[in-house]
Design an enzyme around this catalytic site. Sequence first.
Site, PDB file in Angstrom:
ATOM      1  N   HIS A 156      17.073   2.093  -2.503  1.00 47.54           N
ATOM      2  CA  HIS A 156      17.001   1.661  -1.206  1.00 47.54           C
ATOM      3  C   HIS A 156      15.545   0.883  -1.339  1.00 47.54           C
ATOM      4  O   HIS A 156      15.097   0.325   0.129  1.00 47.54           O
ATOM      5  CB  HIS A 156      16.732   2.802  -0.277  1.00 47.54           C
ATOM      6  CG  HIS A 156      17.167   2.735   1.383  1.00 47.54           C
ATOM      7  ND1 HIS A 156      15.947   2.780   1.899  1.00 47.54           N
ATOM      8  CD2 HIS A 156      17.955   2.210   1.871  1.00 47.54           C
ATOM      9  CE1 HIS A 156      16.034   2.819   3.226  1.00 47.54           C
ATOM     10  NE2 HIS A 156      17.534   2.371   3.404  1.00 47.54           N
ATOM     11  N   LYS A 158      12.840  -2.028  -0.956  1.00 46.01           N
ATOM     12  CA  LYS A 158      12.989  -3.521  -0.787  1.00 46.01           C
ATOM     13  C   LYS A 158      11.441  -4.113  -1.182  1.00 46.01           C
ATOM     14  O   LYS A 158      10.506  -3.647  -0.688  1.00 46.01           O
ATOM     15  CB  LYS A 158      13.048  -3.448   0.723  1.00 46.01           C
ATOM     16  CG  LYS A 158      14.422  -2.979   1.152  1.00 46.01           C
ATOM     17  CD  LYS A 158      13.908  -1.903   2.053  1.00 46.01           C
ATOM     18  CE  LYS A 158      14.922  -1.210   2.901  1.00 46.01           C
ATOM     19  NZ  LYS A 158      16.201  -0.951   2.309  1.00 46.01           N
ATOM     20  N   ASP A 163       5.181 -13.238 -10.225  1.00 46.48           N
ATOM     21  CA  ASP A 163       4.380 -13.574 -11.369  1.00 46.48           C
ATOM     22  C   ASP A 163       3.406 -12.375 -11.435  1.00 46.48           C
ATOM     23  O   ASP A 163       2.081 -12.255 -11.729  1.00 46.48           O
ATOM     24  CB  ASP A 163       3.306 -14.713 -10.900  1.00 46.48           C
ATOM     25  CG  ASP A 163       4.429 -15.895 -11.018  1.00 46.48           C
ATOM     26  OD1 ASP A 163       5.434 -16.111 -11.514  1.00 46.48           O
ATOM     27  OD2 ASP A 163       3.734 -16.959 -10.358  1.00 46.48           O
ATOM     28  N   HIS A 372      13.669  -0.707  12.415  1.00 43.62           N
ATOM     29  CA  HIS A 372      13.895  -0.275  11.099  1.00 43.62           C
ATOM     30  C   HIS A 372      12.988  -0.209  10.150  1.00 43.62           C
ATOM     31  O   HIS A 372      12.776   0.113   9.328  1.00 43.62           O
ATOM     32  CB  HIS A 372      14.594  -1.700  10.445  1.00 43.62           C
ATOM     33  CG  HIS A 372      15.613  -1.520   9.376  1.00 43.62           C
ATOM     34  ND1 HIS A 372      15.465  -2.102   8.033  1.00 43.62           N
ATOM     35  CD2 HIS A 372      16.595  -0.794   9.390  1.00 43.62           C
ATOM     36  CE1 HIS A 372      16.434  -1.910   7.269  1.00 43.62           C
ATOM     37  NE2 HIS A 372      17.390  -1.092   8.063  1.00 43.62           N
ATOM     38  N   LYS A 374       9.207   1.708   8.922  1.00 42.41           N
ATOM     39  CA  LYS A 374       8.962   2.676   8.227  1.00 42.41           C
ATOM     40  C   LYS A 374       7.538   2.933   7.679  1.00 42.41           C
ATOM     41  O   LYS A 374       7.205   2.576   6.758  1.00 42.41           O
ATOM     42  CB  LYS A 374      10.003   2.969   7.143  1.00 42.41           C
ATOM     43  CG  LYS A 374      11.558   3.299   7.237  1.00 42.41           C
ATOM     44  CD  LYS A 374      12.306   2.656   6.241  1.00 42.41           C
ATOM     45  CE  LYS A 374      13.670   3.000   6.558  1.00 42.41           C
ATOM     46  NZ  LYS A 374      14.417   1.716   7.450  1.00 42.41           N
ATOM     47  N   ASP A 379      -6.147   7.501  11.439  1.00 45.16           N
ATOM     48  CA  ASP A 379      -7.731   7.216  11.377  1.00 45.16           C
ATOM     49  C   ASP A 379      -8.198   7.090  10.012  1.00 45.16           C
ATOM     50  O   ASP A 379      -9.191   6.389   9.726  1.00 45.16           O
ATOM     51  CB  ASP A 379      -8.632   8.212  12.044  1.00 45.16           C
ATOM     52  CG  ASP A 379      -8.350   9.674  11.464  1.00 45.16           C
ATOM     53  OD1 ASP A 379      -7.378  10.371  11.890  1.00 45.16           O
ATOM     54  OD2 ASP A 379      -9.033  10.067  10.733  1.00 45.16           O
TER      55      ASP A 379
HETATM   56  C1  LIG Z   1      18.105   4.914   7.147  1.00 51.93           C
HETATM   57  O1  LIG Z   1      17.866   3.542   6.832  1.00 51.93           O
HETATM   58  C2  LIG Z   1      18.894   2.648   6.759  1.00 51.93           C
HETATM   59  C3  LIG Z   1      18.538   1.261   6.682  1.00 51.93           C
HETATM   60  O2  LIG Z   1      17.158   1.220   5.925  1.00 51.93           O
HETATM   61  C4  LIG Z   1      19.996   3.037   7.688  1.00 51.93           C
HETATM   62  O3  LIG Z   1      21.071   2.048   7.611  1.00 51.93           O
HETATM   63  C5  LIG Z   1      20.373   4.419   7.580  1.00 51.93           C
HETATM   64  O4  LIG Z   1      21.563   4.662   8.531  1.00 51.93           O
HETATM   65  C6  LIG Z   1      19.252   5.270   8.065  1.00 51.93           C
HETATM   66  N1  LIG Z   1      19.369   6.752   8.360  1.00 51.93           N
HETATM   67  C7  LIG Z   1      19.737   7.704   7.253  1.00 51.93           C
HETATM   68  C8  LIG Z   1      19.659   9.095   7.905  1.00 51.93           C
HETATM   69  O5  LIG Z   1      20.100   7.616   6.293  1.00 51.93           O
END
Ligand SMILES: *[C@@H]1O[C@H](CO)[C@@H](O)[C@H](O)[C@H]1NC(C)=O
Length: 437
Positions: A156, A158, A163, A372, A374, A379
């Site tokens: 998962h 990304k 370089d 999307h 994360k 602080d």
């Molecule tokens: C988590 O993230 C992905 C995309 O990054 C999403 O498609 C997926 O359904 C999400 N949720 C879970 C609980 O896996």
Amino acid sequence: MMLLTILTVMFVAVSGNLNYIHSFDISGAEEEFKCAQSCKFTLVESVPENLTYPATAPIMMSTYKAHKRLLERVKKTLYLSSCYWTLLGSDTDYHDYSSYEGEDIFKNLYALASAGQVSIKIAQNNSNNDTGILKSVGAEVRTPNFEQLMHAGILHTKMWIADEAHVYIGSGNFDWRSYTQTKETGVLIEDCPCLGEDAAKIFEVYWYLGKPGSQIPQHWPPSLSTSINISDPTAVNYNNTKGEVYISSSPPPFCPSGRSNDIDAIVNVIRSAKKFIYISVMDYLPQIVYTEPRVYWPVIDNELRKAAFNSGVKVYLLASHWKHTLQDMYAFLRSLDQLHTARFHKIDIFVKLFTVPADESQAKIPYSRVDHSKYMVTDQHAYIGTSNWSGDYFKYTGGVGFILRQADEDPSNLRQQLVQLFLRDWNSEYSQHVYRF
Ligand SMILES: *[C@@H]1O[C@H](CO)[C@@H](O)[C@H](O)[C@H]1NC(C)=O
Ligand SMILES: *[C@@H]1O[C@H](CO)[C@@H](O)[C@H](O)[C@H]1NC(C)=O
Ligand SMILES: *[C@@H]1O[C@H](CO)[C@@H](O)[C@H](O)[C@H]1NC(C)=O
Ligand SMILES: *[C@@H]1O[C@H](CO)[C@@H](O)[C@H](O)[C@H]1NC(C)=O
Ligand SMILES: *[C@@H]1O[C@H](CO)[C@@H](O)[C@H](O)[C@H]1NC(C)=O
Ligand SMILES: *[C@@H]1O[C@H](CO)[C@@H](O)[C@H](O)[C@H]1NC(C)=O
């Protein structure tokens, strides 16, 4: 017997036909493997089309521009860690004109692969047309088999590494929608070989595991271990400010010696906060979701409750609401949010959900119009990751995190910028308290 075992293990580790991208210099210089250079960090994001903010709101460099810049700068090697690929409009059921940026990125990758000057290596979750085409013009592609390696999980991550000096880490997929239709947050690191080489060690783990028939070795070779981690982050100078950085990885069996687990990084960031913890994460579920029966997994949830209860830290959690949100999520989010109604003890936990609006034609784009992101900012730290916050991601799934400690209050530091970004969204019309759902 004991000695024999150790020797056997060493022998396997040394001779086990590990096919690295290149051999590392492990001449003891590893001890001084710290960022003397001045690196450049830029916060990057995708703001879905027609999601608008007041004119004074902060807007960062676009994910498209960051990826384009990596493609323009790369000279020798490009390592891409990816989940699925749908950069072309034709890759999705519903075609929308807004696929042009993804198509442009693909065109550039294709040209780069065809020209043959840059070695392109792609680690992916599963096969797809885009990487099939890139492979046909010279890119190398590997697909770690998670079913075989972990009996669960997916790749998962990304992460782009050019370089071994310029890196993107964030939520943006190799998907045209990640540039124009979904909301993404990431970081672009430039001119930073110490972090670039460190990130490349994570890529090498995927690359090794992507060889058909690979198994997770009992001991990863020392060349893949790192000295940049949770207990020993590397000091960086960037844009005239200072910070301490490391890159975490999951799942734990993919972490050679010294590499911090992503979940440990998250727990540490939560525990280090003194005043506030702002979290923006697509899915938040204190469970292991993809097992039957499901298992309760309160690791992060407990930490947030403890931070708010014991240390009076303010916790704002922003999750995503869209048509595919798992229904269970609301109950767990409400449970967390409820704590702020406690009468005899001030517990500052508030939960909101972010909804990306869609007009009629946008609503037809599959798996789109969603936040999307994360990340977490406190602080003390900025944390930018690639994983949803459910147990599966930290136990079985491939993901990475970028952790920057930067406690000063300079408004131009990356942590402060991330605070501004979070508050922009938290206070926007797109965020609603969880009790409204
Ligand atoms: C988590 O993230 C992905 C995309 O990054 C999403 O498609 C997926 O359904 C999400 N949720 C879970 C609980 O896996
Ligand atoms: C939506 O965004 C697109 C692309 O930026 C723009 O061309 C279009 O005019 C916008 N539509 C509305 C209703 O603002
Ligand atoms: C990841 O790969 C597995 C195995 O091919 C596949 O079953 C799964 O659907 C893939 N997940 C994503 C999000 O691409
Ligand atoms: C490749 O594209 C074709 C036609 O566009 C489609 O039928 C096929 O499922 C795609 N394959 C993958 C692996 O996405
Ligand atoms: C972090 O790296 C240092 C070396 O720089 C090492 O001594 C330490 O054990 C590592 N910490 C973890 C948690 O792996
Ligand atoms: C670093 O400097 C560049 C310009 O040189 C700027 O685009 C970027 O936003 C800065 N990053 C941060 C985090 O201040």
